[in-house]
Write a protein that holds these residues in place. Structure first.
Motif, PDB file in Angstrom:
ATOM      1  N   ASN A 180     -53.061 -19.103 -30.227  1.00 40.64           N
ATOM      2  CA  ASN A 180     -52.979 -17.863 -30.430  1.00 40.64           C
ATOM      3  C   ASN A 180     -53.447 -17.728 -32.542  1.00 40.64           C
ATOM      4  O   ASN A 180     -52.203 -17.838 -32.673  1.00 40.64           O
ATOM      5  CB  ASN A 180     -52.212 -16.728 -30.018  1.00 40.64           C
ATOM      6  CG  ASN A 180     -50.861 -18.032 -30.503  1.00 40.64           C
ATOM      7  OD1 ASN A 180     -50.873 -19.056 -31.022  1.00 40.64           O
ATOM      8  ND2 ASN A 180     -49.611 -17.178 -30.791  1.00 40.64           N
ATOM      9  N   VAL A 235     -56.319 -13.032 -32.072  1.00 36.28           N
ATOM     10  CA  VAL A 235     -56.212 -12.221 -30.934  1.00 36.28           C
ATOM     11  C   VAL A 235     -56.613 -11.691 -30.487  1.00 36.28           C
ATOM     12  O   VAL A 235     -57.476 -10.886 -32.032  1.00 36.28           O
ATOM     13  CB  VAL A 235     -54.864 -12.355 -30.482  1.00 36.28           C
ATOM     14  CG1 VAL A 235     -54.665 -11.827 -29.509  1.00 36.28           C
ATOM     15  CG2 VAL A 235     -53.872 -13.477 -31.014  1.00 36.28           C
ATOM     16  N   ALA A 243     -57.027  -8.342 -27.896  1.00 35.51           N
ATOM     17  CA  ALA A 243     -56.686  -7.304 -27.014  1.00 35.51           C
ATOM     18  C   ALA A 243     -57.701  -6.461 -26.983  1.00 35.51           C
ATOM     19  O   ALA A 243     -57.919  -5.745 -26.782  1.00 35.51           O
ATOM     20  CB  ALA A 243     -54.884  -6.532 -26.806  1.00 35.51           C
ATOM     21  N   THR A 276     -55.865 -10.340 -22.610  1.00 39.15           N
ATOM     22  CA  THR A 276     -55.958 -11.146 -23.926  1.00 39.15           C
ATOM     23  C   THR A 276     -56.640 -12.588 -24.090  1.00 39.15           C
ATOM     24  O   THR A 276     -56.959 -13.447 -23.606  1.00 39.15           O
ATOM     25  CB  THR A 276     -54.357 -11.191 -24.325  1.00 39.15           C
ATOM     26  OG1 THR A 276     -53.766  -9.864 -24.306  1.00 39.15           O
ATOM     27  CG2 THR A 276     -54.061 -11.224 -25.842  1.00 39.15           C
TER      28      THR A 276
END
Length: 219
Positions: free
Chosen positions: A29, A32, A34, A45
């Motif tokens: 991660n 990221v 979303a 995600t």
């Protein structure tokens, strides 16, 4: 005693920094995205790291894809891989060296050898912190520049993930630990230069023997 406690505190910081470096290198991660969409049930995600890209679905499914091709990756990802691995290696070397050189341990021989070992370990920690700070800053810069670019669609924009923050914190811990180790050894050496050990001069045996006789006896 105070310097030994300070070195132990720096060693704990270095341990946290080393483990944080390893975690940041392996976590997927780094950035990221979303995508909630019209329904929270179908939320997705997307996470991208240095070694793999992962997708997490709100239904509980989780899938990852490894990045096998090196030449097809952007330059900042290739540089981040190299520097993060170097940071992990240097932090491991620093931990091993400072374990020998710390004042609270019985390893490393005399005081000068332990000071040199602590100084070498501190240099390793400083280099590890620098090598860990460079990729996180460069990676964050790329994320922010892409996020502010109006020509890139919203679905392709990302935000910094937890691995980036972990890398920043770990680099700070390593830098602080390295500075503490180097400064503690430098203070000891400087104190030895300013206050050299006193040399005791003892009269020779010949002078003692001559002092017991009077020269008048030979006149």
């Amino acid at each position: 005693m105070a310097s030994a406690s300070l070195q132990f505190f720096a060693f704990i910081l270095a341990l946290f920094g080393g483990f944080g470096d390893i975690a940041a290198t392996l976590l997927p991660n780094w950035k990221v995205n979303a995508d909630v969409g019209s329904n929270i049930i179908t939320a997705i995600t997307q996470m991208q790291g240095l070694w793999m890209d992962c997708t997490w679905y709100s239904t509980g499914m989780f899938s990852c894809t490894l990045k096998y091709s090196i030449l097809s990756l952007p330059v900042y990802i290739q540089a981040a891989r190299t520097t993060m691995v170097l940071s992990c290696i240097l932090s491991a070397f620093g931990i091993c060296i400072t374990t020998v050189g710390m004042k609270c341990t019985r390893l490393g021989g005399d005081t000068d050898s332990k000071n040199n070992a602590c100084f070498a370990g501190g240099i390793c920690f400083i280099l590890a912190g620098i090598f860990g700070l460079i990729p996180t800053c460069w990676y964050t810069r790329e994320i922010i520049s892409n996020f502010l670019d109006q020509t890139i669609p919203e679905s392709s924009k990302h935000e910094p993930g937890g691995a980036v923050y972990t890398g920043f914190i770990s680099a700070g811990f390593l830098l602080i630990a390295g500075v503490i180790f180097c400064s503690s050894c430098f203070k000891r050496q400087q104190g030895a230069w300013i206050y050299p050990p006193k040399q005791h001069h003892f009269p020779s045996t010949e002078q003692e023997s001559n002092a017991g006789y009077s020269l008048k006896d030979y006149v």
